[in-house]
Design a protein around this motif. Structure first.
Motif, PDB file in Angstrom:
ATOM      1  N   THR A 266       0.823  -1.208   0.000  1.00 46.79           N
ATOM      2  CA  THR A 266       0.000   0.000   0.000  1.00 46.79           C
ATOM      3  C   THR A 266       0.860   1.261   0.000  1.00 46.79           C
ATOM      4  O   THR A 266       0.541   2.241  -0.685  1.00 46.79           O
ATOM      5  CB  THR A 266      -0.938   0.011   1.220  1.00 46.79           C
ATOM      6  OG1 THR A 266      -1.800  -1.136   1.158  1.00 46.79           O
ATOM      7  CG2 THR A 266      -1.790   1.269   1.249  1.00 46.79           C
ATOM      8  N   ALA A 433     -10.843   2.190  -3.189  1.00 49.91           N
ATOM      9  CA  ALA A 433     -10.616   2.214  -1.742  1.00 49.91           C
ATOM     10  C   ALA A 433     -11.901   2.557  -0.996  1.00 49.91           C
ATOM     11  O   ALA A 433     -12.206   1.966   0.045  1.00 49.91           O
ATOM     12  CB  ALA A 433      -9.513   3.215  -1.400  1.00 49.91           C
ATOM     13  N   ASP A 678      -7.886   0.722   6.948  1.00 51.92           N
ATOM     14  CA  ASP A 678      -8.590   0.880   5.670  1.00 51.92           C
ATOM     15  C   ASP A 678      -9.144   2.295   5.529  1.00 51.92           C
ATOM     16  O   ASP A 678      -9.139   2.859   4.434  1.00 51.92           O
ATOM     17  CB  ASP A 678      -9.730  -0.147   5.581  1.00 51.92           C
ATOM     18  CG  ASP A 678      -9.202  -1.553   5.354  1.00 51.92           C
ATOM     19  OD1 ASP A 678      -8.916  -1.899   4.208  1.00 51.92           O
ATOM     20  OD2 ASP A 678      -9.065  -2.291   6.343  1.00 51.92           O
ATOM     21  N   THR A 681      -6.212   4.566   4.533  1.00 51.88           N
ATOM     22  CA  THR A 681      -5.870   4.399   3.114  1.00 51.88           C
ATOM     23  C   THR A 681      -6.899   5.092   2.226  1.00 51.88           C
ATOM     24  O   THR A 681      -6.553   5.758   1.246  1.00 51.88           O
ATOM     25  CB  THR A 681      -5.796   2.902   2.759  1.00 51.88           C
ATOM     26  OG1 THR A 681      -4.801   2.276   3.574  1.00 51.88           O
ATOM     27  CG2 THR A 681      -5.435   2.701   1.296  1.00 51.88           C
ATOM     28  N   LEU A 762      -7.932  -4.946  -1.184  1.00 55.47           N
ATOM     29  CA  LEU A 762      -9.317  -4.488  -1.154  1.00 55.47           C
ATOM     30  C   LEU A 762     -10.245  -5.620  -0.723  1.00 55.47           C
ATOM     31  O   LEU A 762      -9.853  -6.786  -0.646  1.00 55.47           O
ATOM     32  CB  LEU A 762      -9.721  -3.959  -2.529  1.00 55.47           C
ATOM     33  CG  LEU A 762      -8.873  -2.795  -3.077  1.00 55.47           C
ATOM     34  CD1 LEU A 762      -9.308  -2.446  -4.482  1.00 55.47           C
ATOM     35  CD2 LEU A 762      -8.979  -1.576  -2.160  1.00 55.47           C
TER      36      LEU A 762
END
Length: 807
Positions: A266, A433, A678, A681, A762
């Motif tokens: 990432t 995302a 998450d 990100t 993902l």
């Protein structure tokens, strides 16, 4: 050199003469370079920078290996490693711990660590006061010393004379022998360190609970250290075949020892994403320079007529562009500094290693310089090249107004097309995302997170380990908390939902051949829970029964498994007719006992743990059958659990005033913490995507505004011949839509590439996600229309005769 100085002086005057152009270009570049510098700082500190210890290349992590995966180490294995390995000058073990630190009001929960003596000496960590543990302090009876992290020393009053003083930890006096200096260790999730002294029952080969760090001897390579450990573990497996068959060791560089591979991927993807932002910024500045170049045609023509060569003109334009880029780079450092502060503020705890130093150091500054120089070359070459192609005679003949050039217009359009292709690629990443994060928030977690307070009781290791005493202690705790008004139900468990049951245990299925090689046995998450556990957390039983207060140490050993366990290991069999063999966990002892056979009496709906992406086999047993000294509590309340936290703490302290409530959190807060990575990100990708969208909109606005200005005569002629204002607006918008449409079509390839790269990080999103891609395409088209609308309306508002007279 003189020529360079002349070019620089002239370039500086040119930038001063056009302040609006200069400010616009510098800000555009500052955003692109600043974003790149900020993310590169994170990547460099995490993945590229040497560890902040002396001779960092000699420091390694050494793991036990089972089925190709790294694992913790058994104490017996570790002591044999120390005796038999020849590749290390030092090999130290450590493990986490939780402690009750005595204070004036009530005990304070602190995280800490047990370490082998000499750990910090091996690492080269500096002490503010005192020393590291001595070798003899790693033996039983002499291990009551403590080293404080600098942050805890300050919290305790920053006493410069603290060495030799006593702190009561878990009710036992510990002598302070050292205080670490400020820096790396303060970023660890620990406050203090005590010596690791093995008890006789801990020196076994089947309970894996330690981590190990070593320093290789000078001249020893990583490959040599690995070969040495392969030989050592092979010898141990021969000596202890029951416990060590199939086990090996992995020697890894200390850098990134705990960072998951998905997080590393990432970080690189984010660096690529901000690279796209810089490319878009360069395209915008290139378009600005091409537009500005049309106003300088007469100047260039005169210079050419006076004998200036194409080479000197090219050099002058490149000098101007590099000066512009370096100015943007300096402004970008300010943007990077602000961005880093924002990143640190919103970054979830534990995202980066503690050694990561997020500062604008020399390598980062060199990167910024390189990015600025590259940007200057990227956006500067085309305008400089076009400047050298101007025909002096034609430019002077037309008074400096002729020659916008079809080639120049084509290049500007191509740049906008490229800009939209890059923007689609970046926005698609953000869309993926966002879609992934939305999917994770919709996952059936298998629990009801509303109105549940959780906390951990760090029961001191010195407390009695007798199962009957542990059972009585927790039954009294449950009764005390249950009596608090507003409490619906209370449960005690080794683990917690969303975090996991607690232990990872190998097992065999009764009636099937016993696997003598322990590395071949399947594993399951394994925990102990009280009867109200499933009721408290709202976990649905799909088959069989729940535990009751009659499931005690004197009754038949029973277990409840999750649906994933039943699906993976029993398939078409009735799980309620199956039994599972698991080695005994002995309360308070880091040692496994003989096999216990557990009769499965129930199956519960899968509970998602960790990152919520997958289901894993789980097995729960009654807490009263194997009571564990330190455990977690779950308390379901009728109202807001935050409002009842003090009452619950008072109930605990009424039973045990010396214990601290550790990590009090609601289950909703735990869920939010687990989604934080998450979410972070998604926010980063979204921020870069918004920036790319703004730059793309500015780019197409600039192109359309310039195009309209150049076509003013044509538009006036059209309107004189009967074209309406709507026709003119439509003409401009049609060109804008055509450019953005071609760019979006080309960008689909980049969108697919981004989707394929991000796919493993993902959840519930395909490599080509039509919802995300279609949504961002609509946003980009809308941005194109919005950016073109003002130039279109401006063109339609020009009186035809004025446009014709101007020409």
């Amino acid at each position: 050199m003189e020529t360079l100085l002349q070019n620089l002086r002239f370039a500086f005057r040119q930038l001063i003469k056009s302040p609006v152009f200069t400010i616009t270009a510098v800000l555009t570049l500052a955003l692109g370079i600043g974003a790149n510098t900020a993310i590169f700082t994170v990547v460099y500190a995490t993945l590229l920078a040497p560890m902040p210890y002396p001779e960092p290349n000699q420091l390694v992590m050494v793991w036990s290996k089972i089925q190709g995966d790294r694992n913790g180490i058994a104490a017996g294995d570790f002591t044999d490693w120390q005796k038999q390995s020849t590749a290390f000058s030092d090999l130290c073990a450590f493990t986490g711990g939780s402690f009750n630190l005595a204070s004036k009001d009530q005990p304070e929960y602190v995280r800490g660590q047990f370490t082998s003596p000499g750990m910090y000496r091996m690492m080269g960590v500096k002490f503010l006061f005192g020393r590291d543990f001595l070798p003899e302090e790693g033996t039983l009876g002499k291990e009551h010393e403590v080293v404080l992290m600098n942050k805890l020393w300050k919290r305790l009053g920053a006493d410069p004379n603290i060495i030799g003083k006593t702190l009561r930890i878990d009710g036992t006096p510990y002598t302070v022998v050292g205080v670490l200096g400020p820096g790396v260790t303060d970023r660890l999730d620990q406050d203090l360190v005590v010596p690791l002294a093995f008890k006789p029952d801990q020196l076994n080969h089947d309970f894996h609970w330690l981590l190990a760090m070593g320093r290789m001897k000078p001249g020893v390579t990583l490959q040599q250290a690995q070969s040495n450990m392969d030989a050592v573990t092979a010898n141990i497996a021969k000596a202890y075949p029951r416990s060590d068959t199939g086990w090996g060791a992995i020697v890894e560089p200390l850098k990134n020892d705990f960072l998951p591979k998905d997080r590393i991927r990432t970080l690189w993807i984010l660096l690529g994403a901000v690279g796209f932002v810089l490319l878009i910024a360069c395209v915008n500045v290139a378009n600005l320079l091409l537009a500005k170049g049309t106003t300088r045609q007469k100047e260039i023509a005169i210079r050419s007529a006076l004998g200036a060569s194409r080479k000197s003109i090219f050099a002058q334009f490149i000098t101007e562009n590099l000066l512009l880029a370096l100015t943007g780079g300096m402004a970008g450092l300010g943007v990077a500094w602000l961005s880093l502060r924002a990143l640190v503020a919103v970054m979830p705890e534990g995202t980066l290693p503690s050694e990561a130093d997020l500062s604008l150091n020399l390598p980062v500054l060199l990167f910024s310089l390189a990015a600025s120089t590259l940007a200057g070359l990227l956006f500067g070459c085309a305008p400089a090249w076009y400047a050298t192609k101007i025909d002096p005679a034609e430019s002077l003949k037309e008074g400096g107004r002729a020659g916008t050039g079809a080639g120049r217009q084509r290049l500007r359009r191509l740049l906008v097309i490229g800009e939209f292709a890059l923007a689609l690629t970046l926005l698609t990443g953000a869309g993926l995302a966002i879609h992934s994060f939305f999917n994770l928030t919709q996952v059936d977690l298998g629990v009801n997170t509303t109105n549940i307070q959780t906390f951990f009781l760090p029961v001191p290791d010195a407390r009695p380990k007798d199962p009957a005493q542990i059972t009585a202690y927790y039954q009294q705790m449950i009764a005390s908390i249950q009596s608090v008004p507003g409490v619906q139900s209370v449960s005690v468990s080794v683990g917690l939902p969303l975090y996991g049951p607690g232990f990872g245990m190998p097992f065999t299925i009764a009636g099937q051949p016993d696997l003598t090689d322990p590395s071949k046995r399947p594993n399951t998450s394994f925990g102990m829970v009280t009867p109200d556990y499933f009721k408290t957390f709202g976990i649905q039983l799909t088959r069989g029964r729940a535990f009751t207060d009659q499931d005690t140490a004197a009754s038949v050993h029973v277990a409840i498994i999750n649906e994933e366990f039943a699906k993976k290991f029993f398939k078409d069999k009735n799980p309620l007719e199956q039994r599972v063999n698991v080695e005994q966990l002995i309360p308070g002892v880091t040692k496994l006992g003989p096999y216990i056979t557990w009769q499965i009496v129930g199956v519960y709906h899968n509970v998602r743990n960790g990152d919520f992406r997958d289901d894993y086999p789980e097995m729960e047993i009654p807490f009263w059958q194997i009571p564990w000294p330190a455990a977690n509590f779950g308390v379901r309340t009728t109202g807001d659990p935050h409002l009842m936290a003090k009452s619950i703490a008072a109930a605990v302290h009424s039973v045990d005033p010396q214990i601290a409530l550790a990590e009090p959190r609601t289950l909703d807060e735990i869920k939010s913490r687990l989604l934080a990575g998450d979410r972070f990100t998604m926010i980063l990708f979204g921020s870069f995507a918004v920036l790319a969208l703004m730059l793309a909109g500015v780019g197409i606005y600039g192109v359309m505004a310039f195009t309209v200005a150049q076509r003013e005569h044509e538009i006036g002629l059209r309107m004189a011949l009967g074209a309406s204002r709507g026709n003119v607006v439509g003409l401009v918008l049609k060109e804008a839509l055509a450019l953005s449409g071609i760019g979006l079509t080309i960008g689909l390839a980049g969108a697919y590439l981004v989707g394929s790269t991000l796919h493993s990080t993902l959840y519930g999103v395909a490599s080509m996600d039509f919802l995300a891609t279609g949504s961002v395409a609509v946003v980009l088209v809308a941005a194109s229309v919005a950016a073109s609308w003002i130039p279109a309306r401006r063109a339609a508002a020009v009186p035809p005769m004025k446009a014709l007279r101007t020409e």
